[in-house]
Enzyme design. Structure first.
Site, PDB file in Angstrom:
ATOM      1  N   TYR A   1     109.020   7.914  -3.503  1.00 38.16           N
ATOM      2  CA  TYR A   1     109.088   9.409  -3.428  1.00 38.16           C
ATOM      3  C   TYR A   1     110.386   9.908  -3.023  1.00 38.16           C
ATOM      4  O   TYR A   1     111.125  10.594  -3.689  1.00 38.16           O
ATOM      5  CB  TYR A   1     107.810   9.926  -2.513  1.00 38.16           C
ATOM      6  CG  TYR A   1     107.947  11.508  -2.382  1.00 38.16           C
ATOM      7  CD1 TYR A   1     107.348  12.047  -3.276  1.00 38.16           C
ATOM      8  CD2 TYR A   1     108.264  11.837  -1.103  1.00 38.16           C
ATOM      9  CE1 TYR A   1     107.377  13.464  -3.433  1.00 38.16           C
ATOM     10  CE2 TYR A   1     108.251  13.153  -1.124  1.00 38.16           C
ATOM     11  CZ  TYR A   1     107.939  14.107  -2.144  1.00 38.16           C
ATOM     12  OH  TYR A   1     107.908  15.462  -1.828  1.00 38.16           O
TER      13      TYR A   1
ATOM     14  N   SER B   1     112.766  17.744  -1.234  1.00 37.62           N
ATOM     15  CA  SER B   1     111.871  17.457  -0.163  1.00 37.62           C
ATOM     16  C   SER B   1     112.845  16.973   0.846  1.00 37.62           C
ATOM     17  O   SER B   1     113.893  16.346   0.394  1.00 37.62           O
ATOM     18  CB  SER B   1     110.786  16.404  -0.304  1.00 37.62           C
ATOM     19  OG  SER B   1     110.297  16.134   0.714  1.00 37.62           O
TER      20      SER B   1
HETATM   21  N1  LIG Z   1     103.154  19.796   0.102  1.00 37.52           N
HETATM   22  C1  LIG Z   1     104.436  19.283   0.708  1.00 37.52           C
HETATM   23  O1  LIG Z   1     104.120  19.038   1.876  1.00 37.52           O
HETATM   24  C2  LIG Z   1     105.557  19.242  -0.096  1.00 37.52           C
HETATM   25  C3  LIG Z   1     106.881  18.907   0.861  1.00 37.52           C
HETATM   26  C4  LIG Z   1     107.752  18.784   0.023  1.00 37.52           C
HETATM   27  C5  LIG Z   1     108.238  18.818  -0.993  1.00 37.52           C
HETATM   28  N2  LIG Z   1     107.077  19.266  -1.852  1.00 37.52           N
HETATM   29  C6  LIG Z   1     107.118  19.172  -3.458  1.00 37.52           C
HETATM   30  O2  LIG Z   1     106.737  20.357  -3.760  1.00 37.52           O
HETATM   31  C7  LIG Z   1     106.255  20.592  -5.111  1.00 37.52           C
HETATM   32  C8  LIG Z   1     104.911  20.707  -5.319  1.00 37.52           C
HETATM   33  O3  LIG Z   1     104.074  19.947  -4.595  1.00 37.52           O
HETATM   34  P1  LIG Z   1     102.664  20.590  -3.906  1.00 37.52           P
HETATM   35  O4  LIG Z   1     102.717  20.079  -2.642  1.00 37.52           O
HETATM   36  O5  LIG Z   1     102.280  21.833  -4.379  1.00 37.52           O
HETATM   37  O6  LIG Z   1     101.564  19.533  -4.783  1.00 37.52           O
HETATM   38  P2  LIG Z   1     100.334  19.656  -5.710  1.00 37.52           P
HETATM   39  O7  LIG Z   1      99.256  20.616  -4.916  1.00 37.52           O
HETATM   40  O8  LIG Z   1      99.934  18.498  -5.721  1.00 37.52           O
HETATM   41  O9  LIG Z   1     100.928  20.450  -6.994  1.00 37.52           O
HETATM   42  C9  LIG Z   1     101.636  19.535  -7.967  1.00 37.52           C
HETATM   43  C10 LIG Z   1     101.683  20.156  -9.207  1.00 37.52           C
HETATM   44  O10 LIG Z   1     102.377  19.545 -10.358  1.00 37.52           O
HETATM   45  C11 LIG Z   1     101.919  19.353 -11.312  1.00 37.52           C
HETATM   46  N3  LIG Z   1     101.999  18.054 -11.838  1.00 37.52           N
HETATM   47  C12 LIG Z   1     101.891  16.863 -11.444  1.00 37.52           C
HETATM   48  N4  LIG Z   1     102.468  15.822 -12.375  1.00 37.52           N
HETATM   49  C13 LIG Z   1     102.652  16.581 -13.292  1.00 37.52           C
HETATM   50  C14 LIG Z   1     103.238  16.121 -14.834  1.00 37.52           C
HETATM   51  N5  LIG Z   1     103.501  15.094 -15.055  1.00 37.52           N
HETATM   52  N6  LIG Z   1     103.600  17.126 -15.595  1.00 37.52           N
HETATM   53  C15 LIG Z   1     103.276  18.520 -15.261  1.00 37.52           C
HETATM   54  N7  LIG Z   1     102.856  18.899 -14.105  1.00 37.52           N
HETATM   55  C16 LIG Z   1     102.554  17.941 -13.282  1.00 37.52           C
HETATM   56  C17 LIG Z   1     100.310  19.295 -10.987  1.00 37.52           C
HETATM   57  O11 LIG Z   1      99.582  19.437 -12.057  1.00 37.52           O
HETATM   58  P3  LIG Z   1      97.917  19.125 -12.246  1.00 37.52           P
HETATM   59  O12 LIG Z   1      97.087  19.847 -11.878  1.00 37.52           O
HETATM   60  O13 LIG Z   1      98.185  18.542 -13.701  1.00 37.52           O
HETATM   61  O14 LIG Z   1      97.782  17.854 -11.393  1.00 37.52           O
HETATM   62  C18 LIG Z   1     100.279  20.567 -10.048  1.00 37.52           C
HETATM   63  O15 LIG Z   1     100.206  21.585 -10.678  1.00 37.52           O
HETATM   64  C19 LIG Z   1     106.542  18.845  -5.712  1.00 37.52           C
HETATM   65  O16 LIG Z   1     107.729  18.523  -6.032  1.00 37.52           O
HETATM   66  C20 LIG Z   1     106.469  18.359  -4.329  1.00 37.52           C
HETATM   67  O17 LIG Z   1     107.259  16.915  -4.301  1.00 37.52           O
HETATM   68  C21 LIG Z   1     105.894  19.233  -1.198  1.00 37.52           C
END
Ligand SMILES: NC(=O)c1ccc[n+]([C@@H]2O[C@H](COP(=O)([O-])OP(=O)(O)OC[C@H]3O[C@@H](n4cnc5c(N)ncnc54)[C@H](OP(=O)(O)O)[C@@H]3O)[C@@H](O)[C@H]2O)c1
Length: 285
Positions: free
Chosen positions: A212, A184
């Site tokens: 974070y 990120s």
């Molecule tokens: N969205 C953004 O704008 C953004 C920006 C920069 C970086 N990111 C990064 O992108 C990645 C994906 O995020 P997203 O935005 O797609 O979020 P999201 O929709 O909340 O998805 C997160 C995923 O991670 C899984 N997860 C969380 N904790 C876990 C654990 N302890 N063990 C195994 N799986 C786990 C969740 O599974 P469950 O279904 O079990 O909860 C879900 O499948 C993250 O690393 C986030 O930091 C996102």
């Protein structure tokens, strides 16, 4: 202080102009290379960017391991992806495995069950951002963001590295083995990692944003170090990729009204999960 203000301005600028900056980027379907016959692990595939990444790899005939912390959500996803595949006359190659990246025992169990299997692509996507909530601690006693976003994926990568090294030696699909760390841009807002108190345990003012950002900085530093230690001849390429500001379930910990407000005001500026996944898929060639 100046660096923090600069970082804040840069992140804000990117959030509000990203769609404009990225408008020339091709769609997910036109990005990346063939992954047929590759074995890929995607952590956190049950929602958001991880789901798009897993489904793209499956559509391109990779064998995709859906590494989820919930068997129920994993099986539901596998069923949905099989149905998506069937609509296009395909049977995607999918497997659900239990992995809680916030628990080192779970990471060890997952890695030891991998044994001699080949591994071409590891996508460390699972992550959390408990936006606005108080400090949480993992089973191992780590601050939640540090444990989930960095320490678990770090251990997973290191334990699976021998499998990737073995695969690199015998692989003939013409592309390097990949470790893709979903990073990120927010890491730029972290002033550094206080190695005397990496888990905000010493009563310092905690904020989920600071935690974070710190966890993502640790992940970027780890990526840079792993790249340095794995020369080009190793056949393994490690990358940290920022997906952009993406409309996902990442705001799930906010109170209902704030979630609605966030989705309403940010939707015009945020990327869709498929647009966010372009960065990782681009590296898979
Ligand atoms: N969205 C953004 O704008 C953004 C920006 C920069 C970086 N990111 C990064 O992108 C990645 C994906 O995020 P997203 O935005 O797609 O979020 P999201 O929709 O909340 O998805 C997160 C995923 O991670 C899984 N997860 C969380 N904790 C876990 C654990 N302890 N063990 C195994 N799986 C786990 C969740 O599974 P469950 O279904 O079990 O909860 C879900 O499948 C993250 O690393 C986030 O930091 C996102």
């Amino acid at each position: 202080m100046l660096e923090l203000v600069g970082g804040l301005l840069s992140v804000t600028f990117d959030v509000f102009t990203q769609k404009l900056q990225l408008f020339r980027l091709p769609s997910l379907a036109d990005i990346g290379g063939p992954v047929e016959g590759c074995t890929c692990i995607v952590t956190g595939p049950t929602s958001g960017i991880g789901r798009e990444t897993a489904s793209t790899l499956a559509r391109r005939n990779a064998h995709v391991v859906l590494a989820c912390r919930s068997l129920e959500r994993g099986e539901k996803l596998r069923k949905a992806l099989l149905e998506e595949g069937a609509k296009n006359g395909k049977t995607p190659s999918l497997e659900v495995q239990i992995l809680d990246v916030a628990c080192l025992d779970s990471v060890r169990k997952f890695a030891s069950s991998w044994q001699q299997r080949p591994l071409h692509i590891l996508v460390n996507n699972a992550g959390m951002f408990t936006m606005g909530a108080g400090r949480v601690v993992t089973k191992d006693g780590f601050e939640g963001h540090m444990g989930t976003n960095f320490l678990g994926p770090f251990l997973l990568t290191m334990l699976l590295l021998p499998c990737m090294q073995r695969t690199a030696k015998v692989s003939n699909h013409g592309h390097p083995i990949r470790v893709v760390n979903v990073s990120s841009k927010m890491h730029e807002l972290s002033p550094g990692i206080d190695v005397r108190d990496p888990h905000f345990a010493k009563g310092r003012a905690y904020s989920s944003l600071a935690a974070y950002n710190r966890s993502k900085l640790a992940q970027v530093v780890f990526t840079a170090e792993l790249r340095r230690r794995l020369p080009a001849e190793s056949g393994i390429v490690t990358t940290a990729v920022h997906p952009g500001e993406v409309m996902t379930d990442v705001v799930r910990t906010l109170p209902g009204l704030m979630q609605t407000a966030y989705r309403f005001f940010m939707r015009p500026f945020c990327l869709s999960p498929a647009e966010g996944a372009r960065g990782f898929v681009e590296y898979m060639k």
